[in-house]
Structures are given as C-alpha cells and as structure tokens.
Design an enzyme around this catalytic site. Sequence first.
Site, PDB file in Angstrom:
ATOM      1  N   ASN A  32       6.948  -0.265 -11.797  1.00 17.04           N
ATOM      2  CA  ASN A  32       8.441   0.318 -12.065  1.00 17.04           C
ATOM      3  C   ASN A  32       9.125  -0.581 -13.117  1.00 17.04           C
ATOM      4  OD1 ASN A  32       8.722  -2.530 -11.387  1.00 17.04           O
ATOM      5  ND2 ASN A  32       9.945  -1.938  -9.513  1.00 17.04           N
ATOM      6  N   SER A 124      -2.530 -16.120  -4.509  1.00 18.55           N
ATOM      7  CA  SER A 124      -2.326 -17.426  -5.176  1.00 18.55           C
ATOM      8  C   SER A 124      -3.076 -18.686  -4.488  1.00 18.55           C
ATOM      9  CB  SER A 124      -1.029 -17.451  -5.537  1.00 18.55           C
ATOM     10  OG  SER A 124      -0.690 -18.670  -5.961  1.00 18.55           O
ATOM     11  N   TYR A 148       8.151 -17.690  -2.075  1.00 16.76           N
ATOM     12  CA  TYR A 148       7.056 -17.026  -2.886  1.00 16.76           C
ATOM     13  C   TYR A 148       5.531 -16.986  -2.128  1.00 16.76           C
ATOM     14  CZ  TYR A 148       3.562 -15.973  -6.498  1.00 16.76           C
ATOM     15  OH  TYR A 148       2.356 -15.525  -7.244  1.00 16.76           O
ATOM     16  N   LYS A 152       2.713 -14.435  -0.070  1.00 15.22           N
ATOM     17  CA  LYS A 152       1.538 -14.280  -0.199  1.00 15.22           C
ATOM     18  C   LYS A 152       0.750 -14.582   0.986  1.00 15.22           C
ATOM     19  CE  LYS A 152       1.688 -13.349  -4.768  1.00 15.22           C
ATOM     20  NZ  LYS A 152       1.352 -11.909  -5.311  1.00 15.22           N
ATOM     21  N   PHE A 177      -5.874 -19.388  -9.579  1.00 14.14           N
ATOM     22  CA  PHE A 177      -5.485 -20.761  -9.817  1.00 14.14           C
ATOM     23  C   PHE A 177      -4.391 -20.782 -10.819  1.00 14.14           C
ATOM     24  CE2 PHE A 177      -6.973 -23.953  -6.776  1.00 14.14           C
ATOM     25  CZ  PHE A 177      -7.472 -23.156  -6.030  1.00 14.14           C
ATOM     26  N   ASN A 197       8.733 -20.770 -17.117  1.00 15.02           N
ATOM     27  CA  ASN A 197       8.712 -21.811 -15.942  1.00 15.02           C
ATOM     28  C   ASN A 197       7.239 -22.377 -16.221  1.00 15.02           C
ATOM     29  OD1 ASN A 197      11.082 -21.122 -14.598  1.00 15.02           O
ATOM     30  ND2 ASN A 197       9.985 -19.076 -13.617  1.00 15.02           N
TER      31      ASN A 197
HETATM   32  P1  NAD Z   1       3.727  -9.670 -13.872  1.00 16.18           P
HETATM   33  O1  NAD Z   1       5.198  -9.923 -13.537  1.00 16.18           O
HETATM   34  O2  NAD Z   1       3.339  -9.801 -15.269  1.00 16.18           O
HETATM   35  O3  NAD Z   1       3.113  -8.355 -13.412  1.00 16.18           O
HETATM   36  C1  NAD Z   1       3.633  -7.542 -12.282  1.00 16.18           C
HETATM   37  C2  NAD Z   1       3.648  -6.306 -12.425  1.00 16.18           C
HETATM   38  O4  NAD Z   1       4.307  -5.537 -11.142  1.00 16.18           O
HETATM   39  C3  NAD Z   1       4.846  -6.131 -13.505  1.00 16.18           C
HETATM   40  O5  NAD Z   1       4.451  -4.983 -14.717  1.00 16.18           O
HETATM   41  C4  NAD Z   1       6.148  -5.405 -12.620  1.00 16.18           C
HETATM   42  O6  NAD Z   1       7.004  -4.509 -13.454  1.00 16.18           O
HETATM   43  C5  NAD Z   1       5.490  -4.713 -11.564  1.00 16.18           C
HETATM   44  N1  NAD Z   1       6.472  -4.629 -10.409  1.00 16.18           N
HETATM   45  C6  NAD Z   1       6.854  -5.694  -9.759  1.00 16.18           C
HETATM   46  N2  NAD Z   1       7.605  -5.195  -8.595  1.00 16.18           N
HETATM   47  C7  NAD Z   1       7.298  -3.799  -8.642  1.00 16.18           C
HETATM   48  C8  NAD Z   1       7.454  -2.937  -7.582  1.00 16.18           C
HETATM   49  N3  NAD Z   1       8.261  -3.113  -6.497  1.00 16.18           N
HETATM   50  N4  NAD Z   1       6.783  -1.677  -7.764  1.00 16.18           N
HETATM   51  C9  NAD Z   1       6.167  -1.499  -8.805  1.00 16.18           C
HETATM   52  N5  NAD Z   1       5.884  -2.405  -9.635  1.00 16.18           N
HETATM   53  C10 NAD Z   1       6.206  -3.817  -9.635  1.00 16.18           C
HETATM   54  O7  NAD Z   1       3.175 -10.830 -13.219  1.00 16.18           O
HETATM   55  P2  NAD Z   1       1.536 -11.202 -13.445  1.00 16.18           P
HETATM   56  O8  NAD Z   1       1.421 -12.502 -13.955  1.00 16.18           O
HETATM   57  O9  NAD Z   1       0.494 -10.029 -14.083  1.00 16.18           O
HETATM   58  O10 NAD Z   1       0.914 -11.190 -11.913  1.00 16.18           O
HETATM   59  C11 NAD Z   1       0.386 -10.321 -11.275  1.00 16.18           C
HETATM   60  C12 NAD Z   1       0.041 -10.555  -9.858  1.00 16.18           C
HETATM   61  O11 NAD Z   1      -0.585 -11.925  -9.692  1.00 16.18           O
HETATM   62  C13 NAD Z   1       1.356 -11.106  -8.889  1.00 16.18           C
HETATM   63  O12 NAD Z   1       1.408 -10.444  -7.568  1.00 16.18           O
HETATM   64  C14 NAD Z   1       1.235 -12.465  -8.983  1.00 16.18           C
HETATM   65  O13 NAD Z   1       2.198 -12.970  -7.876  1.00 16.18           O
HETATM   66  C15 NAD Z   1       0.141 -12.808  -8.807  1.00 16.18           C
HETATM   67  N6  NAD Z   1      -0.249 -14.123  -9.395  1.00 16.18           N
HETATM   68  C16 NAD Z   1       0.272 -14.441 -10.651  1.00 16.18           C
HETATM   69  C17 NAD Z   1       0.078 -15.745 -11.144  1.00 16.18           C
HETATM   70  C18 NAD Z   1       0.342 -16.048 -12.625  1.00 16.18           C
HETATM   71  O14 NAD Z   1       0.219 -17.173 -12.795  1.00 16.18           O
HETATM   72  N7  NAD Z   1       0.755 -15.159 -13.548  1.00 16.18           N
HETATM   73  C19 NAD Z   1      -0.715 -16.807 -10.504  1.00 16.18           C
HETATM   74  C20 NAD Z   1      -1.221 -16.363  -8.969  1.00 16.18           C
HETATM   75  C21 NAD Z   1      -0.742 -15.053  -8.496  1.00 16.18           C
HETATM   76  C1  UD1 Z   2       3.305 -22.851 -10.863  1.00 19.61           C
HETATM   77  C2  UD1 Z   2       4.050 -22.237  -9.374  1.00 19.61           C
HETATM   78  C3  UD1 Z   2       2.806 -21.707  -8.635  1.00 19.61           C
HETATM   79  C4  UD1 Z   2       1.960 -20.415  -9.141  1.00 19.61           C
HETATM   80  C5  UD1 Z   2       1.334 -21.018 -10.397  1.00 19.61           C
HETATM   81  C6  UD1 Z   2       0.672 -19.833 -11.280  1.00 19.61           C
HETATM   82  C7  UD1 Z   2       5.802 -23.749  -9.150  1.00 19.61           C
HETATM   83  C8  UD1 Z   2       6.394 -24.894  -8.408  1.00 19.61           C
HETATM   84  N1  UD1 Z   2       4.426 -23.441  -8.908  1.00 19.61           N
HETATM   85  O1  UD1 Z   2       2.442 -23.826 -10.585  1.00 19.61           O
HETATM   86  O2  UD1 Z   2       3.338 -21.030  -7.138  1.00 19.61           O
HETATM   87  O3  UD1 Z   2       0.893 -20.204  -8.321  1.00 19.61           O
HETATM   88  O4  UD1 Z   2       2.562 -21.560 -11.278  1.00 19.61           O
HETATM   89  O5  UD1 Z   2       0.375 -20.335 -12.425  1.00 19.61           O
HETATM   90  O6  UD1 Z   2       6.475 -23.265 -10.220  1.00 19.61           O
HETATM   91  N2  UD1 Z   2       4.823 -28.456 -16.576  1.00 19.61           N
HETATM   92  C9  UD1 Z   2       5.412 -29.246 -17.378  1.00 19.61           C
HETATM   93  N3  UD1 Z   2       6.641 -28.801 -18.328  1.00 19.61           N
HETATM   94  C10 UD1 Z   2       6.709 -27.553 -18.045  1.00 19.61           C
HETATM   95  C11 UD1 Z   2       6.048 -26.543 -17.131  1.00 19.61           C
HETATM   96  C12 UD1 Z   2       5.248 -27.209 -16.470  1.00 19.61           C
HETATM   97  O7  UD1 Z   2       5.272 -30.606 -17.470  1.00 19.61           O
HETATM   98  O8  UD1 Z   2       7.469 -27.049 -18.733  1.00 19.61           O
HETATM   99  C13 UD1 Z   2       3.720 -28.878 -15.823  1.00 19.61           C
HETATM  100  C14 UD1 Z   2       3.842 -29.137 -14.154  1.00 19.61           C
HETATM  101  O9  UD1 Z   2       4.539 -30.097 -13.684  1.00 19.61           O
HETATM  102  C15 UD1 Z   2       2.419 -28.936 -13.665  1.00 19.61           C
HETATM  103  C16 UD1 Z   2       1.555 -28.208 -14.970  1.00 19.61           C
HETATM  104  O10 UD1 Z   2       2.360 -28.123 -16.060  1.00 19.61           O
HETATM  105  O11 UD1 Z   2       1.777 -30.377 -13.748  1.00 19.61           O
HETATM  106  C17 UD1 Z   2       1.255 -26.799 -14.651  1.00 19.61           C
HETATM  107  O12 UD1 Z   2       2.625 -26.100 -14.280  1.00 19.61           O
HETATM  108  P1  UD1 Z   2       2.761 -24.561 -14.059  1.00 19.61           P
HETATM  109  O13 UD1 Z   2       2.231 -23.934 -15.193  1.00 19.61           O
HETATM  110  O14 UD1 Z   2       4.257 -24.187 -13.622  1.00 19.61           O
HETATM  111  O15 UD1 Z   2       1.909 -24.420 -12.920  1.00 19.61           O
HETATM  112  P2  UD1 Z   2       1.830 -24.797 -11.321  1.00 19.61           P
HETATM  113  O16 UD1 Z   2       2.633 -26.069 -11.345  1.00 19.61           O
HETATM  114  O17 UD1 Z   2       0.638 -24.864 -10.972  1.00 19.61           O
END
Ligand code: NAD
Ligand code: UD1
Length: 337
Positions: A32, A124, A148, A152, A177, A197
Amino acid sequence: MRVLLTGGAGYIGSHTLLQLLQKENEALVFDNFSNSSPEALRRVKQLANRDFAICDGDIRDADSLDEAFRDFRPEAVIHFAGLKAVGESNEKPLEYYGQNVSGTIALLGAMQRHGCARIVFSSSATVYGESKYLPYDEDHPLQPTNPYGRTKYFIEEIIRDWVTSWPAASAVLLRYFNPVGAHPSGRIGEDPQAIPNNLVPYISQVAVGRLAQLSVYGDDYDTRDGTGERDYVHVDDLAAAHLAAVQFSARTRGCEAINIGTGRGATVLEMVRAFEKAADRPVPLRITARRDGDVARSLAATAKAKQLLNWEAQYDIDDMCQSTWHWQSSNPNGYTD
Ligand code: NAD
Ligand code: UD1
C-alpha cells in the site's frame, strides 16, 4: 516459481524482489506504499532488466487480496508488510495489532481460499526479549517487551496454528537480527521517512550532513567498550535467506522458526569506526543516557539456518557500511532525489 511479496516495495522486500527476479522467478508486489516509494520498484525493474506485477493494496482488504491471488496464482508468499517502529507501537498499539496481526489473518485466509499453502514470514529477534543466555537460539524463551514485538510473537503463533490445521501448509518464520546495508549498485537501500530510530541509518544521515551528530545511547554496558552490541546482517544476505526459505518451504511441511544473523557482534563504536572508514570522514558523536528498553548484547545462534536452509552470511560490517554509504551518498534524500 511464482511468489507474491506483501510489502515488496520496502527496504528488505525490494532487495529480496531483485534477487528473486535475477533467479528467474515471477513476482507480484502487494503493497500500500504507506512506508515506501514506487520509485524503489522502478529501480528494481531497471536493475533486474525484467518486469513484474504490482498491486497497490492493503493486506487488511480481503477483496484486494482475492483479486491479486486470483490473477497471479502464487505458489508461495513472502510476507514483509507491516509496521515496524518500536516507539510508535507503544503509542498506537491498536494500529500495530490491526495492521500486523489482523493483516496477517486476512492474508492467511486469502492464501487458504486460493490454495496457496507456503509462507515465509518476516519475524524479528525482538520476539526473544531480555536474554536468558547468548547467543539466542530458536528455543530461547519468547518474551517480547513492546507491542511491536508482541505482534511478531502473536503472528508466529497464529501461523503455527494455521499450519497445524492445514496438512498441505508450510511456513518459515525468519527471525531477523539487525538488517543493514544496501545493494552494491547504490540504487536501492533503506529510506526512512522520519528521523531514523536505528543506528546505521542515523550514522549515515550524520555522515551525509542531514543530521548534526549521533547520540550514543550509553557507554556503561557490560561489553568490550561499554556500548551496545548487536548482530548486524547485510540486507543482501537477508534477501538470499528468503530465497533459501522459499525453496525449503517447497520440500517440507510444518512450521520452522529460524534466526537470520551472522553470529558475530559489533558495538556502537565499532560500527561508527567502520562507517568512518567507509565514508572517509568523521562521524561526530556524543555519549548520552541509555535508551529505555535497550539490552547490552544481542547475538544470533546460526546453526539452524545453516542446517535447514544451507544459508550463512557472506558479508561483514565493512561491506555493510560501504554499501550503506554508497546508497546514502548517491541518494542523499533517498528516493525523493
Ligand atoms: P519497510 O517499512 O521498509 O517495508 C514494509 C513494507 O510494507 C512497506 O513497503 C510498506 O509500504 C508496506 N506495508 C505496510 N503496511 C502495509 C499494509 N497494511 N498493507 C500493504 N502493505 C503494507 O520495512 P522493512 O525494514 O523492509 O521490514 C520488512 C518486514 O521485516 C517488516 O515486517 C518488519 O517488521 C520486519 N523486520 C524488519 C527489521 C528491520 O530492522 N528493518 C528487523 C526485523 C524484522
Ligand atoms: C531495534 C528495535 C528492535 C528491532 C531492531 C531491528 C528498539 C528498542 N528495538 O533494536 O525491536 O527488531 O531495531 O533492527 O528500537 N543506538 C545509538 N544511537 C542511535 C540509535 C541506536 O547508540 O541513535 C544504539 C542502540 O542503543 C543499540 C544499537 O545502537 O545499542 C543498535 O540500535 P538499533 O539500530 O535501534 O537496533 P536495536 O536496538 O537492536
């Protein structure tokens, strides 16, 4: 193979889509665009030099799903779509349960109506919560600490029950990870809509001059240098894990949860140094208080991925930082350039 990717325009989805197309699969992206840009798909098409189908729809909308399944007849689904910001999930839990959990239930219903029995789901490492021991293996207790993470966890349980109820079904729950990095072309990558973030997108926006300095959240953890340690995994390795998981789902029945990480950790300061080397410029930083909810260390046990998927990570943190920098410096404003 015919694969439907929900959320296929997003960060991880677009990298996986490209590899699927390069391996001669047919793809339909169902998205979407709430957190992504059609420009990402245009670039994937260019890089793959192949076309694929796109459906602009919401996973909570059964009619749109039915139309996509009827037209495309997928053999498997990779389910990326969902919301993913931990902080936002504390403020809007119902939005997260609605999009992530109800959206997945609608998707599983459509799969069943259309006889599509194979799913790979983006879970995740956040499902583990505070570590009882490290590295986290797949049998580690599951105690997510925010809405969140709980979406999952609940989705994993729902998918397990769905698979149990349908003998033909198979599911792979990939517990990522910390995905970072970008395709080596610099044409696709992570494009956060607001102030990032996560660590690596934040560092790269500091390096490119969009943000002034990095706040390092605490230097008094029990780690090598006192800053948080994480298991960063290159998004192209992660994409390859999805291809392996889709193939695995064709040869098995049942449901497996599998960690996707490297098994090696890097601290915040180690990531900053790797990024400074890749970008050949300093990344200004200051040490601040710990972030609520953060853990000292997170590391994946990787044996199950190797055993079941014959997958292991190929890239190290230098590759991750170099590819991120290539993407960020070629596209300082992401896909809006
Ligand atoms: P992203 O936000 O870049 O991609 C998600 C996609 O889903 C986007 O294109 C968004 O437009 C689409 N979307 C969201 N809600 C929707 C809906 N209701 N219907 C249709 N499309 C929808 O995120 P990403 O980083 O590519 O992550 C993909 C998946 O992996 C997510 O489920 C996320 O929770 C999971 N995940 C991501 C990370 C990370 O650090 N990026 C870590 C662990 C798990
Ligand atoms: C975050 C999410 C987690 C998600 C993961 C995916 C939170 C609390 N957790 O975890 O649910 O699955 O991302 O990638 O948001 N850090 C800094 N400065 C910053 C940002 C991060 O010091 O501006 C540090 C954090 O304290 C951490 C490390 O960098 O030690 C990684 O942070 P981040 O990339 O946010 O990942 P996670 O904390 O592992």
